[in-house]
Design a protein around this motif. Structure first.
Motif: not given
Length: 469
Positions: A48-67
């Motif tokens: 939800e936050l990534a859709a607002l342009g939150n770069e830290r949320a986008q980063l953490n989605l990347g981490v979750m897909y990596a793990r």
């Protein structure tokens, strides 16, 4: 529930009783989910936050897909989110992690990841998010709306005080269809004496009302600032600047609330008619920090963005973006957003008219005990021209729920009492309330306006009908 009026901000004396947990998905809450290994909730919050342009949320989605946390392990998807995060706002952690993940991708996976990045960027990238949500595009109004224009304004008198000090008062208010000031709310006052002087002043102000296609309509969510200065305004502004330096440090390191507090403090530096920055001083734009706070999920910042976009404050007006942020804030429990959006939907000033949703918004705020909403619904149920909406019993029930002797907008109280009592056969009470309304107008040298129209309807033995106040 939260409204702006109980968020009284006094510099260096921040309100400790503010609740910031109702409904809103914040970055802090998302990280708390993640820290507690509640990965499903964390993923939903980050998304939800990534859709607002939150770069830290986008980063953490990347981490979750990596793990492979909640989602299946997917390195191409991870790399796409990490690249998006780094391009939204260059980040050392995102760049470092992206380098590690990219090294593990085959050529085919790299092509897949790049294609996915283009999809994400088109939807969640900085440029796409700004264009879709933030104050950077042209006016796109849905109707011929013209804002209210001042006809008569006053400057507040400096009150009698034992110790002469400087200070500010921020006020939120509405303008009725007769140009009078209503729904007066003190957002911030450094001294109670300043607040009282400001209230007496703004009650006297008069406007040419806002119009839609030439028809006078109410206008909600206006703001005013009154400055009480001892000595030069520049000196006072310098004192405020030095006081908010610690707030900037907290905003840079903290979450949405810290960013909102700093943004609001920056608006306080625009004292009076707007004191120029001291020579060589450079202030951050408050709008930028409201944006950052909203991207971190702060609901008060969302309300501020909705207001700014609605009125074109520090940006060009955009009704679609304004509606998005006001609806988000309303859904997250900001009652001022519920009342503002509900009122606007009832008469279709800035947004497409939707009476059912407007009433629903107002009812939500009223059910949580918000006086503005309770009084407004009493008025609507007594005066709406649609007989299917007008309801004398509901009007009286809402009026009986209103029990606030300290309510600032006395004129609206008197007029609402008059129309509700008249509609329900309480003629003596109606005449008494109407007399009080006339006395108020005489005191502040206001034209008869709506009060006069109510009196004419009474004299003709007819109910007074109007869309909303």
């Amino acid at each position: 529930m939260l409204n702006v009026r109980n968020f009284v901000f006094v510099l260096c004396l921040l309100g400790p009783g503010i609740s910031c947990s109702v409904f809103a998905v914040t970055f802090e809450q998302a990280m708390a989910y993640y820290g507690n290994k509640q990965y499903e909730q964390a993923y939903g919050a980050f998304e939800e936050l990534a859709a607002l342009g939150n770069e830290r949320a986008q980063l953490n989605l990347g981490v979750m897909y990596a793990r492979g946390e909640f989602v299946d392990l997917d390195l191409p998807e991870s790399a796409a989110w990490l690249k998006l995060s780094n391009n939204t706002l260059p980040n050392e952690s995102a760049a470092k992690f992206l380098k590690i993940i990219s090294a593990k991708l085959s050529k085919e996976d790299q092509l897949t990841s790049n294609a996915r990045y283009k999809q994400l960027s088109a939807k969640y990238g900085r440029e796409a998010v700004n264009q879709r949500l933030f104050p950077e595009s042209a006016i796109d109004e849905v109707s011929e709306f013209a804002e209210a224009e001042p006809l008569r304004t006053h400057i507040p008198k400096y009150p009698q005080m034992k110790l002469a000090v400087s200070g500010i008062v921020d006020i939120q208010y509405s303008i009725a269809s007769d140009g009078t000031v209503r729904n007066i709310t003190i957002l911030n006052a450094t001294k109670n004496a300043f607040a009282k002087s400001s209230i007496e002043t703004i009650r006297q102000n008069l406007f040419k009302p806002a119009t839609v296609n030439g028809k006078p309509v109410p206008e909600s969510g206006r703001r005013a600032r009154f400055t009480f200065a001892v000595g030069s305004l520049e000196r006072y502004a310098e004192g405020l600047r030095s006081a908010i330096d610690p707030l900037r440090e907290k905003a840079e390191q903290g979450g949405g609330l810290d960013k909102f507090l700093y943004a609001y403090a920056l608006t306080m530096l625009k004292v009076g008619g707007g004191v120029a920055d001291s020579e060589g001083a450079s202030l951050d734009p408050s709008a930028d920090w409201f944006k950052k706070a909203a991207q971190d999920g702060n609901r008060l910042a969302k309300f501020e963005l909705g207001l700014d976009l609605s009125y074109g404050k520090q940006c060009r007006a955009d009704s679609k973006k304004s509606y998005f942020w006001l609806e988000q804030a309303a859904d997250e429990g900001v009652m001022d957003a519920q009342v503002l959006l509900g009122s606007e939907l009832l008469h279709g000033g800035r947004f497409e008219k939707d009476v059912d949703k407007g009433l629903e918004m107002l009812t939500r705020a009223a059910d949580d005990g918000y006086d503005d909403a309770i009084l407004k619904l009493a008025w609507i149920m007594a005066t709406h021209p649609d007989a299917n909406i007008r309801d004398p019993e509901k009007a009286l029930a809402y009026l009986n729920r209103f029990n606030n002797d300290d309510y600032i907008d006395e004129l609206t109280v008197f007029e609402t009492q008059a129309v509700v009592y008249a509609l329900t056969g309480k003629n003596a009470e109606a005449k008494k309330a109407l007399k009080k309304a006339m006395k108020y107008r005489k005191k502040y040298e206001l034209p008869d306006g709506i009060t006069g129209d109510i009196a004419k309807a009474f004299d003709a033995g007819k109910p007074y009908l109007q869309d909303i106040l």
